[in-house]
Design an enzyme around this catalytic site. Structure first.
Site, PDB file in Angstrom:
ATOM      1  N   PHE A  57      28.359  54.518  13.426  1.00  0.00           N
ATOM      2  CA  PHE A  57      29.600  55.199  13.036  1.00  0.00           C
ATOM      3  C   PHE A  57      30.235  54.616  11.772  1.00  0.00           C
ATOM      4  CE2 PHE A  57      30.460  51.996  16.315  1.00  0.00           C
ATOM      5  CZ  PHE A  57      31.383  51.183  15.665  1.00  0.00           C
ATOM      6  N   ARG A  85      46.789  42.389  20.015  1.00  0.00           N
ATOM      7  CA  ARG A  85      45.686  43.233  20.477  1.00  0.00           C
ATOM      8  C   ARG A  85      45.964  43.805  21.861  1.00  0.00           C
ATOM      9  NH1 ARG A  85      41.116  43.354  17.476  1.00  0.00           N
ATOM     10  NH2 ARG A  85      39.653  43.481  19.203  1.00  0.00           N
ATOM     11  N   THR A  91      39.730  49.344  22.504  1.00  0.00           N
ATOM     12  CA  THR A  91      39.196  50.103  21.360  1.00  0.00           C
ATOM     13  C   THR A  91      39.143  51.601  21.640  1.00  0.00           C
ATOM     14  OG1 THR A  91      37.805  48.181  20.879  1.00  0.00           O
ATOM     15  CG2 THR A  91      37.235  50.234  19.763  1.00  0.00           C
ATOM     16  N   ARG A 102      47.399  52.465  21.689  1.00  0.00           N
ATOM     17  CA  ARG A 102      46.306  53.448  21.768  1.00  0.00           C
ATOM     18  C   ARG A 102      46.358  54.237  23.071  1.00  0.00           C
ATOM     19  NH1 ARG A 102      41.822  49.167  19.616  1.00  0.00           N
ATOM     20  NH2 ARG A 102      41.997  49.543  17.373  1.00  0.00           N
ATOM     21  N   ASN A 112      41.611  56.078  16.656  1.00  0.00           N
ATOM     22  CA  ASN A 112      42.415  55.264  17.575  1.00  0.00           C
ATOM     23  C   ASN A 112      43.653  54.630  16.922  1.00  0.00           C
ATOM     24  OD1 ASN A 112      41.178  53.245  16.140  1.00  0.00           O
ATOM     25  ND2 ASN A 112      40.068  52.362  17.879  1.00  0.00           N
ATOM     26  N   HIS A 115      44.491  49.375  13.680  1.00  0.00           N
ATOM     27  CA  HIS A 115      43.548  48.263  13.638  1.00  0.00           C
ATOM     28  C   HIS A 115      44.321  46.972  13.825  1.00  0.00           C
ATOM     29  CE1 HIS A 115      40.626  45.375  12.149  1.00  0.00           C
ATOM     30  NE2 HIS A 115      41.597  44.901  11.384  1.00  0.00           N
TER      31      HIS A 115
HETATM   32  P1  GTP Z   1      39.887  47.448  15.280  1.00  0.00           P
HETATM   33  O1  GTP Z   1      41.199  46.845  15.614  1.00  0.00           O
HETATM   34  O2  GTP Z   1      39.997  48.760  14.516  1.00  0.00           O
HETATM   35  O3  GTP Z   1      38.938  46.485  14.611  1.00  0.00           O
HETATM   36  O4  GTP Z   1      39.273  47.905  16.664  1.00  0.00           O
HETATM   37  P2  GTP Z   1      38.584  47.009  17.752  1.00  0.00           P
HETATM   38  O5  GTP Z   1      38.548  45.571  17.338  1.00  0.00           O
HETATM   39  O6  GTP Z   1      39.238  47.365  19.039  1.00  0.00           O
HETATM   40  O7  GTP Z   1      37.096  47.604  17.737  1.00  0.00           O
HETATM   41  P3  GTP Z   1      35.874  47.277  16.745  1.00  0.00           P
HETATM   42  O8  GTP Z   1      36.245  46.210  15.780  1.00  0.00           O
HETATM   43  O9  GTP Z   1      34.673  47.087  17.582  1.00  0.00           O
HETATM   44  O10 GTP Z   1      35.699  48.660  15.979  1.00  0.00           O
HETATM   45  C1  GTP Z   1      36.435  48.940  14.811  1.00  0.00           C
HETATM   46  C2  GTP Z   1      36.751  50.410  14.767  1.00  0.00           C
HETATM   47  O11 GTP Z   1      35.548  51.167  14.699  1.00  0.00           O
HETATM   48  C3  GTP Z   1      37.469  50.921  16.008  1.00  0.00           C
HETATM   49  O12 GTP Z   1      38.874  50.734  15.944  1.00  0.00           O
HETATM   50  C4  GTP Z   1      37.109  52.392  15.980  1.00  0.00           C
HETATM   51  O13 GTP Z   1      37.963  53.090  15.086  1.00  0.00           O
HETATM   52  C5  GTP Z   1      35.716  52.372  15.406  1.00  0.00           C
HETATM   53  N1  GTP Z   1      34.727  52.433  16.486  1.00  0.00           N
HETATM   54  C6  GTP Z   1      34.360  51.425  17.319  1.00  0.00           C
HETATM   55  N2  GTP Z   1      33.434  51.852  18.202  1.00  0.00           N
HETATM   56  C7  GTP Z   1      33.217  53.151  17.886  1.00  0.00           C
HETATM   57  C8  GTP Z   1      32.352  54.149  18.418  1.00  0.00           C
HETATM   58  O14 GTP Z   1      31.598  53.930  19.362  1.00  0.00           O
HETATM   59  N3  GTP Z   1      32.396  55.387  17.816  1.00  0.00           N
HETATM   60  C9  GTP Z   1      33.212  55.651  16.755  1.00  0.00           C
HETATM   61  N4  GTP Z   1      33.206  56.884  16.222  1.00  0.00           N
HETATM   62  N5  GTP Z   1      34.040  54.745  16.244  1.00  0.00           N
HETATM   63  C10 GTP Z   1      34.037  53.510  16.790  1.00  0.00           C
HETATM   64 MG    MG Z   2      37.877  44.962  15.448  1.00  0.00          MG
END
Ligand code: GTP
Ligand code: MG
Length: 151
Positions: A57, A85, A91, A102, A112, A115
Site C-alpha cells: 500500500f 498513540r 491503525t 480513529r 485513518n 499519524h
Molecule cells: P501511523 O501513525 O500513520 O504511522 O499509523 P500506525 O503506526 O498505526 O500504522 P503503520 O505505521 O503500520 O502504518 C502507517 C499508515 O499506513 C497507517 O496509518 C495507514 O494509513 C497505512 N496502512 C497501514 N496498514 C495498511 C493497510 O493494510 N492497508 C492500507 N491501505 N493502508 C495501511
Molecule cells: Mg506508524
C-alpha cells in the site's frame, strides 16, 4: 515529542477535525509547540513513510498523503508519544476503541485520519522532517502546575 499529521480534502471538515484533535490532546494535558498546514510533495510523503516502502500500500499511501492539505503538529508532555498513540487508537479504525480519534472519526485503514510517531527516535526524525527548529515554540503554560503539580 511526537509529530502528528492528518489530512482531509474538505475545508470545513478540516477545521472541525483540527479543533477536535487539538482539543483531545490539550484536554489530556499536552502542550502544542508547533502547528502548520502544508501540501507535502510525493517525495516528502515517501520520506515520511520510508520504513513502509516494501509494503503493497506504500504507493497509494504516499499518493494520498501528498494529495491535499496536511496539518502537522508537535505535542509535548510526559508520556506523550506512547499515550498519544492511545488517544489516536489502533491503525485500523475498525479495531480502534470508541473514544479514540480513529475509533470515533474514521472507518478504513487507508483513511485513518491521523499519524503519530511511534517512538522517541522516529519522533525526532519526523519533527525535523516536518519542522524547522524556529517553527517550534518553548513556553510554560499556566495549566502546568495543575497538570503536573509542584515539588
Ligand atoms: P501511523 O501513525 O500513520 O504511522 O499509523 P500506525 O503506526 O498505526 O500504522 P503503520 O505505521 O503500520 O502504518 C502507517 C499508515 O499506513 C497507517 O496509518 C495507514 O494509513 C497505512 N496502512 C497501514 N496498514 C495498511 C493497510 O493494510 N492497508 C492500507 N491501505 N493502508 C495501511
Ligand atoms: Mg506508524
Amino acid at each position: 515529542l511526537p509529530a502528528a499529521a492528518f489530512m482531509l480534502q474538505d475545508q470545513e471538515v478540516l477545521a472541525a477535525e483540527v479543533s477536535e484533535i487539538v482539543s483531545r490532546f490539550e484536554r489530556k494535558g499536552y502542550k502544542l509547540v508547533g502547528i502548520k498546514v502544508m501540501v507535502p510533495s510525493k517525495g516528502f510523503a515517501q520520506k515520511h513513510y520510508h520504513d513502509l516502502k516494501e509494503r503493497p500500500f506504500f504507493n497509494g499511501l504516499c499518493n494520498f498523503l501528498s494529495s491535499g492539505p496536511v496539518v502537522a503538529m508537535v505535542w509535548e508532555g510526559e508520556g506523550v508519544i506512547r499515550y498519544g498513540r492511545k488517544l489516536i487508537g489502533a491503525t485500523d479504525p475498525q479495531k480502534s476503541e470508541p473514544g479514540t480519534i480513529r475509533g470515533d472519526l474514521a472507518v478504513v485503514v487507508g483513511r485513518n485520519i491521523i499519524h503519530g510517531s511511534d517512538g522517541p527516535e522516529t519522533a525526532k526524525d519526523e519533527i525535523s522532517l516536518w519542522f524547522k527548529p524556529e517553527e517550534l515554540v518553548s513556553y510554560t503554560s499556566n495549566a502546568e502546575k495543575w497538570i503536573y503539580g509542584q515539588n
